[in-house]
Scaffold this motif. Structure first.
Motif, PDB file in Angstrom:
ATOM      1  N   LYS A 299       0.837  -1.209   0.000  1.00  0.00           N
ATOM      2  CA  LYS A 299       0.000   0.000   0.000  1.00  0.00           C
ATOM      3  C   LYS A 299       0.864   1.249   0.000  1.00  0.00           C
ATOM      4  O   LYS A 299       2.089   1.167   0.207  1.00  0.00           O
ATOM      5  CB  LYS A 299      -0.927  -0.006   1.215  1.00  0.00           C
ATOM      6  N   GLN A 300       0.227   2.368  -0.236  1.00  0.00           N
ATOM      7  CA  GLN A 300       0.947   3.636  -0.244  1.00  0.00           C
ATOM      8  C   GLN A 300       1.659   3.838   1.084  1.00  0.00           C
ATOM      9  O   GLN A 300       1.093   3.600   2.155  1.00  0.00           O
ATOM     10  CB  GLN A 300      -0.020   4.794  -0.501  1.00  0.00           C
ATOM     11  N   GLY A 301       2.894   4.287   1.001  1.00  0.00           N
ATOM     12  CA  GLY A 301       3.688   4.509   2.210  1.00  0.00           C
ATOM     13  C   GLY A 301       4.620   3.358   2.528  1.00  0.00           C
ATOM     14  O   GLY A 301       5.572   3.533   3.301  1.00  0.00           O
ATOM     15  N   ASP A 302       4.360   2.168   1.966  1.00  0.00           N
ATOM     16  CA  ASP A 302       5.261   1.034   2.183  1.00  0.00           C
ATOM     17  C   ASP A 302       6.589   1.271   1.464  1.00  0.00           C
ATOM     18  O   ASP A 302       6.633   1.876   0.388  1.00  0.00           O
ATOM     19  CB  ASP A 302       4.641  -0.264   1.656  1.00  0.00           C
ATOM     20  N   LYS A 303       7.655   0.774   2.068  1.00  0.00           N
ATOM     21  CA  LYS A 303       8.970   0.839   1.424  1.00  0.00           C
ATOM     22  C   LYS A 303       9.276  -0.527   0.803  1.00  0.00           C
ATOM     23  O   LYS A 303       9.181  -1.554   1.480  1.00  0.00           O
ATOM     24  CB  LYS A 303      10.048   1.217   2.434  1.00  0.00           C
TER      25      LYS A 303
ATOM     26  N   LEU B  44       2.584   2.826  -5.563  1.00  0.00           N
ATOM     27  CA  LEU B  44       3.876   3.384  -5.146  1.00  0.00           C
ATOM     28  C   LEU B  44       4.407   4.373  -6.174  1.00  0.00           C
ATOM     29  O   LEU B  44       4.251   4.186  -7.385  1.00  0.00           O
ATOM     30  CB  LEU B  44       4.911   2.271  -4.957  1.00  0.00           C
ATOM     31  N   ASN B  45       5.039   5.415  -5.680  1.00  0.00           N
ATOM     32  CA  ASN B  45       5.707   6.369  -6.568  1.00  0.00           C
ATOM     33  C   ASN B  45       7.139   5.957  -6.870  1.00  0.00           C
ATOM     34  O   ASN B  45       7.674   6.279  -7.930  1.00  0.00           O
ATOM     35  CB  ASN B  45       5.700   7.762  -5.936  1.00  0.00           C
ATOM     36  N   SER B  46       7.760   5.250  -5.916  1.00  0.00           N
ATOM     37  CA  SER B  46       9.155   4.863  -6.108  1.00  0.00           C
ATOM     38  C   SER B  46       9.457   3.579  -5.342  1.00  0.00           C
ATOM     39  O   SER B  46       8.719   3.195  -4.430  1.00  0.00           O
ATOM     40  CB  SER B  46      10.099   5.978  -5.636  1.00  0.00           C
ATOM     41  N   VAL B  47      10.532   2.912  -5.745  1.00  0.00           N
ATOM     42  CA  VAL B  47      11.027   1.723  -5.048  1.00  0.00           C
ATOM     43  C   VAL B  47      12.545   1.842  -4.933  1.00  0.00           C
ATOM     44  O   VAL B  47      13.185   2.573  -5.694  1.00  0.00           O
ATOM     45  CB  VAL B  47      10.674   0.416  -5.786  1.00  0.00           C
TER      46      VAL B  47
END
Length: 230
Positions: free
Chosen positions: A83-87, A113-116
């Motif tokens: 989910k959003q906010g997960d790294k 996600l915007n980035s990983v």
């Protein structure tokens, strides 16, 4: 941090790193699929298993199928829970299975996600024919974590979408980019390599084809042997 990888050796090492406290999460998702082979027109775990059997990279066996289904279900369910906010950290190298897998994983994650974070084993291995299974644990893993990059998901998900939606069944890596082709196109590469040498030395033919683009070695080996026998 959620860890994603594409071979069981890397998965086992990541689980060890969690056990000794080097990484902080036991959420380790390992993809059992090889997205360089087949297409995804009727995407399902059963369909993917049948395709990989067809290409000769896994064995058709009830026990193997059950293992594949369980492993794949864990992988997909794990992705769907992100989910959003997960790294998220993805472990790759420049071999086709892992590089194409990375693009497809970004495609799956594009809406949440915007980035990983990415750990690319090529930084250490300096050989694009080697994958993350060649990493030494824990030294190489720690070194890569110190050098990991944060990359935009959208940029790579666009490549993953093209891979996922194409009808072409073979994905190669050439100069760091994904090349998609049909099996007949690959046959032409193999015949060019055969015609360019004296004798039918399987390893030499594979080497010549691999100089032009990287491909799943086991599939290429079986393909070359079949052509030579015919």
């Amino acid at each position: 941090m959620i860890e994603i990888c594409f071979d069981t050796s890397t998965e086992a090492n990541l689980r060890y790193l969690y056990a000794v406290g080097v990484i902080d999460s036991n959420t380790i998702l390992c993809c059992p699929d090889d997205y360089t082979l087949g297409n995804f027109n009727n995407f399902s775990i059963d369909e993917r298993y049948e395709q990989l059997c067809k290409y000769g990279v896994i064995d058709y066996d009830k026990r193997n199928k059950e293992y594949f289904y369980k492993k794949y279900s864990l992988f997909l369910n794990g992705l769907y829970k992100i989910k959003q906010g997960d790294k998220v950290r993805i472990w790759i190298s420049q071999v086709p299975m892992e590089m194409v897998g990375f693009f497809v994983a970004c495609y799956f994650l594009r809406d949440v996600l915007n980035s990983v974070f990415v750990c690319d084993a090529n930084i250490i291995l300096h050989d694009i024919s080697k994958h993350t299974a060649f990493l030494n644990c824990p030294t190489d893993f720690i070194q890569l974590m110190n050098k990991m990059e944060n990359v935009p998901v959208l940029k790579y998900s666009e490549i993953g979408e093209k891979i996922f939606l194409t009808d072409k069944t073979i994905k190669l890596i050439k100069n760091g980019e994904v090349i998609m082709m049909n099996e007949k196109d690959l046959d032409r590469l193999i015949y060019d390599a055969i015609n360019g040498q004296k004798g039918n030395n399987t390893e030499r033919i594979i080497e010549e084809v691999s100089k032009k683009s990287l491909i799943n070695y086991l599939y290429l080996y079986k393909k070359v042997r079949k052509i030579i026998v015919e």
